[in-house]
Design an enzyme around this catalytic site. Sequence first.
Site, PDB file in Angstrom:
ATOM      1  N   GLU C  89      73.124  -8.424  61.700  1.00  0.00           N
ATOM      2  CA  GLU C  89      74.502  -8.103  62.067  1.00  0.00           C
ATOM      3  C   GLU C  89      75.145  -9.255  62.835  1.00  0.00           C
ATOM      4  O   GLU C  89      76.329  -9.539  62.679  1.00  0.00           O
ATOM      5  CB  GLU C  89      74.540  -6.829  62.917  1.00  0.00           C
ATOM      6  N   HIS C 158      70.714   6.004  64.044  1.00  0.00           N
ATOM      7  CA  HIS C 158      71.596   5.881  62.880  1.00  0.00           C
ATOM      8  C   HIS C 158      72.740   6.885  62.917  1.00  0.00           C
ATOM      9  O   HIS C 158      73.317   7.195  61.891  1.00  0.00           O
ATOM     10  CB  HIS C 158      70.796   6.101  61.579  1.00  0.00           C
TER      11      HIS C 158
END
Lengths: 452, 498, 353
Positions: C89, C158
């Site tokens: 990321e 998540h």
Amino acid sequence: MATPIIMPKFGQMTEESAIVEWRKKEGDKVAKGDILFTVETDKSVMEVESFEEGTLLKIAVPPGVNVPVQSTVGFLGNPGEAIPQVTAPAAAAKSAVVGPLPSAGVPVPAAEAPSPAPREVTRPTTAPASVTSAATSAPSVFRISPRARALAKRMVIDPSSIKGSGPSGRIVENDIVAHLKARGYDKLRITPAAKELAAKQSIDLLGITPSDGGRIAVADVERAIAERPKTMSKMRQVIAQRLQQSVVTSPHFYVTVEVDMTDLVRFRSQLKEQGAPYTITDFIAEAVVLALKEFPDVNSTTDGRTVRWHSRVHLGLAVSLEQGLVVPAIRDADQLSLAELNQRAKELADKARSGKLTPDEMTGSTFTISNMGMLDVEDFTAIINPGESAILAVSSTRKKPVVRDDKVVVRQIMKITLSSDHRIIDGAMAARFVNAIRAKLEDVELWKRLAG
Amino acid sequence: MRTGTQAEACDYKGKIMESFDIVVIGAGPGGYPAAIRAAQLGASVAIVEREQFGGTCLNWGCIPTKALIATADLYQHIRHAEALGITVKGASLDYAVMIGHKNQVVEKMRGGVKQLLTANGVKQFVGTASFKDRNTIEIAPVAQASLPVPGKSATGTAACATNQQIGAKKVIVATGSTSAVPGFLPKHPRIVESRGFLDLDKLPESLLVLGGGYIGCELACMAAQCGVKVTIVELLEDILLLLDPDVRREVRGHMEQQLGIRVLTGKALEKIAADDKGVRGQCGDETLKAQLLLVSVGRKPVTDGLKLENAGLKTSERGFIEADEYGRTKVATIYAIGDVTGKTQLAHYATAQAIVAASNACGRELQKHDTLVPGVIFTSPEVALVGITEQDAKKQGRTIKTGKFRFGGLGRAMAVNETVGFVKWIADEATDQLLGAAAVGPHATELIAEATAAIRSESTAAELGNTIHAHPTFSEVWMEAAHALHGDAIHAPPKKRK
Amino acid sequence: MYTDTKSETVPAEYAKVEILQPLPEIKRVNGEITYKDALKEALIEEMKRDGRVLFYGEDVADYGGAFKVTKGLLESFGRDRVFNTPISEACICGTGIGLAMIGLRPVMELMYFDFALMSSDQISNQGAKWHYMSGAQTEVPFVLRVSAGAGKGYGGQHSQTLESMFCHIPGLYVVYPSNPYDAKGMLKSAIRDNNPVMFVESQGLYGMKGPVPEGEYLVPLGVADVKREGGDLTFVAWGPVVHDCLKAADKLKADKGVNCEVIDLRSLVPLDIDTVLRSVQKTGRCVVASQAIHIGSYTGEIASTIQDAVFDYLDAPVKRVGAKNGIAPQSHILEAAFLPSVNDLIAAANAIL
């Protein structure tokens, strides 16, 4: 470090006082003897002087706030000196009756502060067991949402009596709306100026009765403002308390006699012309003092179980001032000559009127005279000063037709009424006591001897 | 590459948009008071005007018409002053001078408005404003062709040369209204609406007025007093339908008899044509002819070019920007006031809405604007009204009582020889509360202020009657009418007892 | 800190865009498409309009995205403009910021909102700050699409809804559409805006169908939308909770005759607080709700601003609804109890009605 300025204790029984006015500002130089501030006590307004010189560094207690006696109200010292932290004085506790029991928690200042040494004053122990609480009641807890409060404010009404429908009884907007509807608010007609005045003075518009053609006008609001309860001065509250206490505790009864003052009045004018001005009160005072010597029970105090006799006569002369009733006492009146009595009475009266009586001068009487002779009254009864057993009410001297030797003649008649505490004084004694006073007053030879 | 030259990179000014707390669009009697009020409350304010500061009222409405009417009235008075001992022979009217006076007044006031704005720190932009989004206003320069002096805006300040964008936390739309001119009318210099009429440099000999509303009637009276032959054609059953029948009758009667105006009502004017000889139209089976046709059939809102959709706003079916009594539109940061909202279209109402909207926009405690709006019509005689009319009361099913008094019964009126007309109070039957008033006659437009104040503070007729009015004045008429409402007027004969 | 500029005109050299294969078709049924297709349509239109727009992320190209949002884009626009990245990321965001600063307009995708924290430095210290710290010499026009997995049983790492953390970083725009129409319009606006925009999506909403017009339209950033009008109570929400608020409003109307106003904030930064305040001035009661965990949620910022700005108009305290203070469970039953529900909203409303 700066020196604390202490709230003095005026009178043995005073527990708290409020400053009326600071005479010096922060930063002012203070000389020894300068008046720092004035204090309202139970009885009058006292000036407090500084015993040191220095600069008034800080005013810790503003005017109007009741603080316990001996607490710090300010600091004196040299400019730049450190000022210790002062915790804000606790809000005035419910004032107890001015009774004999001193409060245990009176704070003592850390530094030694100059204060007048408390006098030994014999205090009567007739204070009742119950403590009457102060007149003010604590406001009840009252919850209202901001929106509802804003609406009430706009409508100029008082929401505190509305029952709230919100959680914990919170008043919400709908409650105000329902209240306005139920009270017919929309039918009210109010002039703009009246509404403005009511809003400023927090008057509830729903509580005003309109007079001007069914419309609430400024005059109506002004009336409502005038009719609002106002807190009485401390002095008046205490007087109210004490008088109530007296009536509740002492079973009063009353005996009246008519005194023929004709000869004494004539004698008095003669004395006046001769440059020895006595007042009628002087004669009455002396007559009372002499009578009290003969009737010790009347110069006593009782609590219903025990009786205390006072060896000395401290004569109270009731004085009615604008701010309330005060009873300055002539101490040891039984030891004074008529002339001394006259002088002392005059001194006290003057001091009373100019508000300069000391606390000790205002307390301690064992018997009181209430003279309304100058007020043109036929007769009246007085309420016994708490701590005493009787009080003499003196009415006006008037020319009246009376019977002497079976003939009707015109004489100067003055009625006097004795109120007595029946717990210790019974009817016969009261009658004899009051007649003794009468006898003395009617005996002009007595006065010739005493005033000569 | 995004990073340009050093010089470009350091040019912040072009990249940082000037931003204001409040941007006001339109500088008429709604816009400029809004701007001034907001500035008074401490906001940073910008105002954008595409034509003239002062708006319709100052430039092409209230003010100029009053200036011209002043002359017309004076001329009328002079010519009928023999009864009071003045004979004037050969009094004549110089319209050019009248227009000159009117222009002077307008210019002075316009300058005054700009001075006030400047003094309050309001930044003034000249151009057409449009919404880029609800918080960004784009200002487009005014077309050069329409400027009186090329390069200079109508207001004399340098016009924007290019498009500008300014940021706005809140926007107040005050774009006003303009004359509605029906599409079927031919476009010709002899066919004008009120604004065009005021631009004339001379009066026509004869005038056809299409529409008997207050604008048409005011200009008709003014023209007639100046010697013009006037005919009014009104489609509905009467002129000035907002007035009660008795008031209408009074003013119409005077217009017809004293001013010689021909009033045709309940009639349409069709087949309107114009050429260099004159105008004409068909009214029933009569052909009406005149030198000029004045179109005064109403006013429509001005929203063209605003690009309201960029702000998430839509106009109503009739083109108005809807606003509530707080001046708020559907969009939380946009306010609208004045004629563009479709509420009663009067300058003083716009001002009242403006001040309240500005205060609300500045975050002050929410206030509604007042809705008691007096109406004044400068016909001859003057007419004024406030509150409900008898017609309104009937429609609302409200029981009322009325009290009337004619000016003829007043000493003052007789002394100055102005005895036309009357005033009327309308009060609630049950509570005596004053609800409405109408006045037709001398100084009606001034006198109505007393009625407005009385009604607003919920006075009763009895109270008004008990209020001492100075004698001899015109204002006494209200007091007398209030007494008349109770049947005890001193200066009128008693009604026949039943 | 923020720039006012948008990319209104596309420079000539980028206006002509090469389309390699026919664009993926998005079929409408009764004028409706899904939330994820709305996003796809937005991307397609913007990439077609402006050659500077790139799109990349993990598995977005060949695979078409973990949630199939972008299937077909690679084929149409080519790997120069649509490509995959390593699982990093920081790399995704860092490169995006660099690309934006040199003049391109990248749209990056992070598969799960939770992973945004892995690129905290890039987003917060770089992306949000370079416009300001360069003295406006550079602009950083990127769009970072992040996908919130809440409600899917994906577990603690998540399922987070973290917009509150990024609202706290000045210089960054944060938006969160709740329906297909807003999603498409706002993604287009975000791509054209020259500020860095964190574009939050809800995986739970990807399948939601809603009307989306076929022509060109934009939904402005910084503008809230009143989804339902009412005068008794205001719900302020964003994301999936908006639909729960509408359901709660229905139930409150049916059961108690209460009319609720539902405001979909849509944009958290810039915040359209005026619409919210105007509503609270009207109703006097407010519930602010979000799927984010209650403690530290942006709902607190809004509630606090409301009571500060319009205190005198409040008839009751401002209530907040959010997920319970915990780590998202994997069990569906527990997760349902963990996330805010329609009943939670009704309870909050009842507490202040």
